[in-house]
Design a protein around this motif. Structure first.
Motif, PDB file in Angstrom:
ATOM      1  N   VAL A   1       0.820  -1.220   0.000  1.00  0.00           N
ATOM      2  CA  VAL A   1       0.000   0.000   0.000  1.00  0.00           C
ATOM      3  C   VAL A   1       0.857   1.274   0.000  1.00  0.00           C
ATOM      4  CG1 VAL A   1      -1.992  -1.093   1.114  1.00  0.00           C
ATOM      5  CG2 VAL A   1      -0.224  -0.037   2.539  1.00  0.00           C
ATOM      6  N   PHE A   2       2.145   1.122  -0.345  1.00  0.00           N
ATOM      7  CA  PHE A   2       3.055   2.276  -0.241  1.00  0.00           C
ATOM      8  C   PHE A   2       2.715   3.356  -1.264  1.00  0.00           C
ATOM      9  CE2 PHE A   2       7.296   4.169  -1.492  1.00  0.00           C
ATOM     10  CZ  PHE A   2       7.403   4.975  -0.373  1.00  0.00           C
ATOM     11  N   ASP A   3       2.558   4.578  -0.765  1.00  0.00           N
ATOM     12  CA  ASP A   3       2.405   5.748  -1.629  1.00  0.00           C
ATOM     13  C   ASP A   3       3.264   6.838  -1.002  1.00  0.00           C
ATOM     14  OD1 ASP A   3       1.725   8.027  -2.965  1.00  0.00           O
ATOM     15  OD2 ASP A   3      -0.444   7.813  -2.734  1.00  0.00           O
ATOM     16  N   GLU A   4       4.402   7.128  -1.646  1.00  0.00           N
ATOM     17  CA  GLU A   4       5.374   8.052  -1.038  1.00  0.00           C
ATOM     18  C   GLU A   4       4.813   9.456  -0.835  1.00  0.00           C
ATOM     19  OE1 GLU A   4       7.991   7.236  -4.363  1.00  0.00           O
ATOM     20  OE2 GLU A   4       8.184   9.392  -4.701  1.00  0.00           O
ATOM     21  N   LYS A   5       3.702   9.762  -1.494  1.00  0.00           N
ATOM     22  CA  LYS A   5       3.127  11.111  -1.375  1.00  0.00           C
ATOM     23  C   LYS A   5       2.342  11.300  -0.082  1.00  0.00           C
ATOM     24  CE  LYS A   5       2.680  12.398  -6.226  1.00  0.00           C
ATOM     25  NZ  LYS A   5       3.726  11.522  -6.712  1.00  0.00           N
ATOM     26  N   ARG A   6       2.100  10.202   0.637  1.00  0.00           N
ATOM     27  CA  ARG A   6       1.198  10.289   1.790  1.00  0.00           C
ATOM     28  C   ARG A   6       1.887  10.067   3.136  1.00  0.00           C
ATOM     29  NH1 ARG A   6      -4.395   9.814   0.138  1.00  0.00           N
ATOM     30  NH2 ARG A   6      -4.387   9.986  -2.111  1.00  0.00           N
ATOM     31  N   ILE A   7       3.217   9.958   3.133  1.00  0.00           N
ATOM     32  CA  ILE A   7       3.915   9.707   4.410  1.00  0.00           C
ATOM     33  C   ILE A   7       4.843  10.889   4.710  1.00  0.00           C
ATOM     34  CG2 ILE A   7       5.449   8.121   5.644  1.00  0.00           C
ATOM     35  CD1 ILE A   7       4.483   5.893   3.788  1.00  0.00           C
TER      36      ILE A   7
ATOM     37  N   PHE B   1       9.708  16.046   6.164  1.00  0.00           N
ATOM     38  CA  PHE B   1      10.660  14.973   5.830  1.00  0.00           C
ATOM     39  C   PHE B   1       9.915  13.901   5.043  1.00  0.00           C
ATOM     40  CE2 PHE B   1      13.091  11.115   7.254  1.00  0.00           C
ATOM     41  CZ  PHE B   1      14.377  11.520   6.874  1.00  0.00           C
ATOM     42  N   VAL B   2      10.223  13.810   3.752  1.00  0.00           N
ATOM     43  CA  VAL B   2       9.494  12.887   2.863  1.00  0.00           C
ATOM     44  C   VAL B   2      10.466  12.122   1.978  1.00  0.00           C
ATOM     45  CG1 VAL B   2       7.383  14.295   2.722  1.00  0.00           C
ATOM     46  CG2 VAL B   2       9.272  14.735   1.138  1.00  0.00           C
ATOM     47  N   LYS B   3       9.963  11.115   1.281  1.00  0.00           N
ATOM     48  CA  LYS B   3      10.771  10.448   0.261  1.00  0.00           C
ATOM     49  C   LYS B   3      11.025  11.494  -0.812  1.00  0.00           C
ATOM     50  CE  LYS B   3      11.515   6.149  -2.043  1.00  0.00           C
ATOM     51  NZ  LYS B   3      12.271   6.789  -3.098  1.00  0.00           N
ATOM     52  N   SER B   4      12.308  11.717  -1.082  1.00  0.00           N
ATOM     53  CA  SER B   4      12.649  12.895  -1.876  1.00  0.00           C
ATOM     54  C   SER B   4      13.720  12.575  -2.908  1.00  0.00           C
ATOM     55  CB  SER B   4      13.160  13.980  -0.909  1.00  0.00           C
ATOM     56  OG  SER B   4      13.721  15.052  -1.610  1.00  0.00           O
ATOM     57  N   PRO B   5      13.582  13.108  -4.108  1.00  0.00           N
ATOM     58  CA  PRO B   5      14.611  12.861  -5.126  1.00  0.00           C
ATOM     59  C   PRO B   5      15.824  13.791  -4.979  1.00  0.00           C
ATOM     60  CG  PRO B   5      12.852  14.200  -6.044  1.00  0.00           C
ATOM     61  CD  PRO B   5      12.473  13.932  -4.617  1.00  0.00           C
ATOM     62  N   LEU B   6      15.749  14.776  -4.082  1.00  0.00           N
ATOM     63  CA  LEU B   6      16.761  15.844  -4.083  1.00  0.00           C
ATOM     64  C   LEU B   6      18.194  15.338  -3.931  1.00  0.00           C
ATOM     65  CD1 LEU B   6      15.050  18.736  -2.047  1.00  0.00           C
ATOM     66  CD2 LEU B   6      15.104  18.361  -4.518  1.00  0.00           C
ATOM     67  N   TYR B   7      18.426  14.405  -3.014  1.00  0.00           N
ATOM     68  CA  TYR B   7      19.802  13.908  -2.787  1.00  0.00           C
ATOM     69  C   TYR B   7      19.864  12.386  -2.920  1.00  0.00           C
ATOM     70  CZ  TYR B   7      20.419  18.673  -1.463  1.00  0.00           C
ATOM     71  OH  TYR B   7      20.440  20.048  -1.523  1.00  0.00           O
ATOM     72  N   GLU B   8      18.939  11.841  -3.686  1.00  0.00           N
ATOM     73  CA  GLU B   8      18.880  10.390  -3.880  1.00  0.00           C
ATOM     74  C   GLU B   8      20.181   9.873  -4.498  1.00  0.00           C
ATOM     75  OE1 GLU B   8      15.321   9.408  -5.959  1.00  0.00           O
ATOM     76  OE2 GLU B   8      14.901   7.740  -4.586  1.00  0.00           O
ATOM     77  N   SER B   9      20.736  10.664  -5.421  1.00  0.00           N
ATOM     78  CA  SER B   9      21.975  10.223  -6.088  1.00  0.00           C
ATOM     79  C   SER B   9      23.132  10.148  -5.099  1.00  0.00           C
ATOM     80  CB  SER B   9      22.323  11.166  -7.235  1.00  0.00           C
ATOM     81  OG  SER B   9      22.552  12.448  -6.708  1.00  0.00           O
TER      82      SER B   9
ATOM     83  N   TYR C   1      15.410   9.977   1.908  1.00  0.00           N
ATOM     84  CA  TYR C   1      14.399  10.829   2.553  1.00  0.00           C
ATOM     85  C   TYR C   1      15.078  12.129   2.954  1.00  0.00           C
ATOM     86  CZ  TYR C   1      11.711   6.528   2.859  1.00  0.00           C
ATOM     87  OH  TYR C   1      11.036   5.377   2.548  1.00  0.00           O
ATOM     88  N   PHE C   2      14.357  13.227   2.792  1.00  0.00           N
ATOM     89  CA  PHE C   2      14.963  14.532   3.058  1.00  0.00           C
ATOM     90  C   PHE C   2      13.841  15.529   3.308  1.00  0.00           C
ATOM     91  CE2 PHE C   2      17.025  18.556   1.855  1.00  0.00           C
ATOM     92  CZ  PHE C   2      18.267  18.404   2.462  1.00  0.00           C
ATOM     93  N   ALA C   3      14.065  16.441   4.255  1.00  0.00           N
ATOM     94  CA  ALA C   3      13.067  17.487   4.507  1.00  0.00           C
ATOM     95  C   ALA C   3      13.424  18.734   3.710  1.00  0.00           C
ATOM     96  CB  ALA C   3      13.019  17.832   5.993  1.00  0.00           C
ATOM     97  N   SER C   4      12.441  19.231   2.969  1.00  0.00           N
ATOM     98  CA  SER C   4      12.604  20.533   2.313  1.00  0.00           C
ATOM     99  C   SER C   4      11.206  21.113   2.189  1.00  0.00           C
ATOM    100  CB  SER C   4      13.267  20.377   0.933  1.00  0.00           C
ATOM    101  OG  SER C   4      12.394  19.740   0.032  1.00  0.00           O
ATOM    102  N   ARG C   5      11.098  22.283   1.586  1.00  0.00           N
ATOM    103  CA  ARG C   5       9.766  22.883   1.427  1.00  0.00           C
ATOM    104  C   ARG C   5       8.954  22.022   0.452  1.00  0.00           C
ATOM    105  NH1 ARG C   5       9.696  27.364  -1.130  1.00  0.00           N
ATOM    106  NH2 ARG C   5       7.946  28.370  -0.118  1.00  0.00           N
ATOM    107  N   VAL C   6       7.785  21.613   0.909  1.00  0.00           N
ATOM    108  CA  VAL C   6       6.949  20.734   0.091  1.00  0.00           C
ATOM    109  C   VAL C   6       5.589  21.401  -0.112  1.00  0.00           C
ATOM    110  CG1 VAL C   6       5.727  18.509   0.050  1.00  0.00           C
ATOM    111  CG2 VAL C   6       8.090  18.611   0.866  1.00  0.00           C
ATOM    112  N   GLU C   7       5.185  21.502  -1.376  1.00  0.00           N
ATOM    113  CA  GLU C   7       3.819  21.978  -1.626  1.00  0.00           C
ATOM    114  C   GLU C   7       2.879  20.799  -1.473  1.00  0.00           C
ATOM    115  OE1 GLU C   7       3.101  24.256  -5.188  1.00  0.00           O
ATOM    116  OE2 GLU C   7       0.935  24.158  -4.876  1.00  0.00           O
ATOM    117  N   LEU C   8       1.837  21.003  -0.669  1.00  0.00           N
ATOM    118  CA  LEU C   8       0.879  19.932  -0.387  1.00  0.00           C
ATOM    119  C   LEU C   8      -0.328  20.059  -1.299  1.00  0.00           C
ATOM    120  CD1 LEU C   8       1.068  20.442   3.476  1.00  0.00           C
ATOM    121  CD2 LEU C   8       2.193  18.613   2.191  1.00  0.00           C
ATOM    122  N   GLY C   9      -0.924  18.927  -1.643  1.00  0.00           N
ATOM    123  CA  GLY C   9      -2.098  18.949  -2.520  1.00  0.00           C
ATOM    124  C   GLY C   9      -3.161  17.974  -2.043  1.00  0.00           C
TER     125      GLY C   9
END
Ligand code: NAD
Ligand code: LMR
Length: 341
Positions: free
Chosen positions: A161-167, A278-286, A291-299
């Protein structure tokens, strides 16, 4: 007699529905750990939030009492308390679940020292949410956040049931502290001082971006170092002052209620709701940081846009480097905990 009872019950139901729908959309919020130091004031603040229409309070002890108490506050939402064997009822229909369940620090402990106890608590609660409210927005307060968020995600992956947008890992307290401490130094209303804080939620993984805040970019030298240190270790200040009686509860409840309100506003369709989290984030995945906290727009579906950290000062580049060195260890610890043989 019976007909009159039915008629009056339907009328009261109708008027309740009319009352609710004329004000806001139906939004059920569950608090897991509602009987605790954070859970109690957080439940009160959520009861006072007009966007919350139904409040479900769960804990292994004390939630029915907290629910009865909160339910007397004269806002329109309904409040119910649930005990250990009632988690299914507590979670069914919940759209937002806030999780302050878990042990807090004592002086001399790091957040990572809480891992052994809190990892299992978080795992158990994630399993329950995967079963009873897999689509809910999950707001994790329980420490160590840098590890409990990956734990939650791994449980959801196992359950399909994983949805990275909801955690979400709740890092709002770092932002609240940064604006308060900077406001204090500059003698301005903290509400008007916005500081972005990125990274994670413990010590050097907390990276305040003072150079991006109008009042923050003037802070230099020793004053800068002291301010950064206070933001990174603000939690220790409270742990020390409470002298064994726990960690931040009231300021955390305030921060948690603010984040929950932002999430609900976004679900309700409000545009441009942005919070660091703090969410699953592509910013420093490489660089191995999943996972990384940054400004996130919520929808309406959770994470909408993950904003990059933006232009950093030389000092902030150094802080970020230290953060990125530490975070993968915390994340891996959470991932490995769930996937252990
Ligand atoms: P607390 O001990 O006062 O309350 C924790 C509550 O969790 C208790 O009521 C307990 O009964 C309950 N609980 C334990 N296991 C449970 C389970 N399996 N299901 C449901 N409830 C359960 O602690 P607190 O001061 O409220 O802190 C809670 C957590 O929040 C700690 O881990 C703390 O480190 C963390 N915290 C995080 C932040 C943050 O910024 N993210 C800030 C402050 C505290
Ligand atoms: C905080 O930042 O206050 C929390 O993470 C609690 C703690 O352990 O410091």
């Amino acid at each position: 007699m019976f007909a009159r009872q039915v008629a009056s019950r339907s009328a009261s139901l109708l008027s309740r529905r009319a009352f609710s729908s004329s004000i806001v959309a139906e939004r059920k919020v569950a608090v897991l750990g509602a009987g605790g130091g954070i859970g109690q004031p957080l439940s009160l603040l959520l009861k006072a939030d007009p966007l919350v229409t139904s409040l479900s309070l769960y804990d292994i002890r004390g939630a029915p009492g907290v629910a009865a108490d909160c339910s007397h506050v004269n806002t329109h939402s309904e409040v119910k308390g649930f005990e250990q064997d009632q988690i299914k009822e507590a979670l069914t229909g919940a759209e937002v679940v806030v999780i302050p369940a878990g042990v807090p620090r004592k002086p001399g402990m790091t957040r990572d020292d809480l891992f052994n106890t809190n990892a299992s608590i978080v795992q158990t609660l994630a399993e329950a949410c995967a079963e009873h409210c897999p689509k809910a927005m999950i707001l994790i307060i329980a420490n160590p956040v840098n590890s409990t968020v990956p734990i939650w995600a791994e449980v959801y992956k196992q359950k399909g049931v994983f949805d990275e947008k909801r955690i979400f890992g709740v890092t709002t307290l770092d932002v609240v502290r940064a604006s308060r401490f900077l406001g204090e130094i500059k003698n301005v209303d903290p509400k008007k001082v916005k500081v972005t804080v990125v990274g994670g939620h413990s010590g050097v993984t907390i990276v305040p971006l003072l150079s991006q805040a109008p009042k923050g970019r003037d802070v230099k030298g020793e004053e800068y170092d002291a301010l950064v240190n206070r933001i990174q270790f603000g939690g220790d200040e409270v742990v020390k002052a409470k002298a064994g009686a726990g960690s931040a509860t009231l300021s955390m409840a305030y921060a948690g209620a603010r984040f929950a309100n932002s999430v609900i506003r976004a679900i309700n369709g409000e545009e441009k709701v942005v919070e660091p989290t703090f969410v699953k984030s592509p910013l420093y995945e490489s660089e191995g940081v999943e996972y990384f906290a940054s400004r996130v727009e919520l929808g309406t579906e959770g994470v909408k846009t993950i904003h990059p950290v933006g232009k950093l000062s030389a000092k902030e580049e150094e802080l970020l480097k230290a953060c990125l060195a530490e975070l993968p260890k915390n994340i891996k610890k959470g991932v490995d905990f769930v996937n252990k043989a």
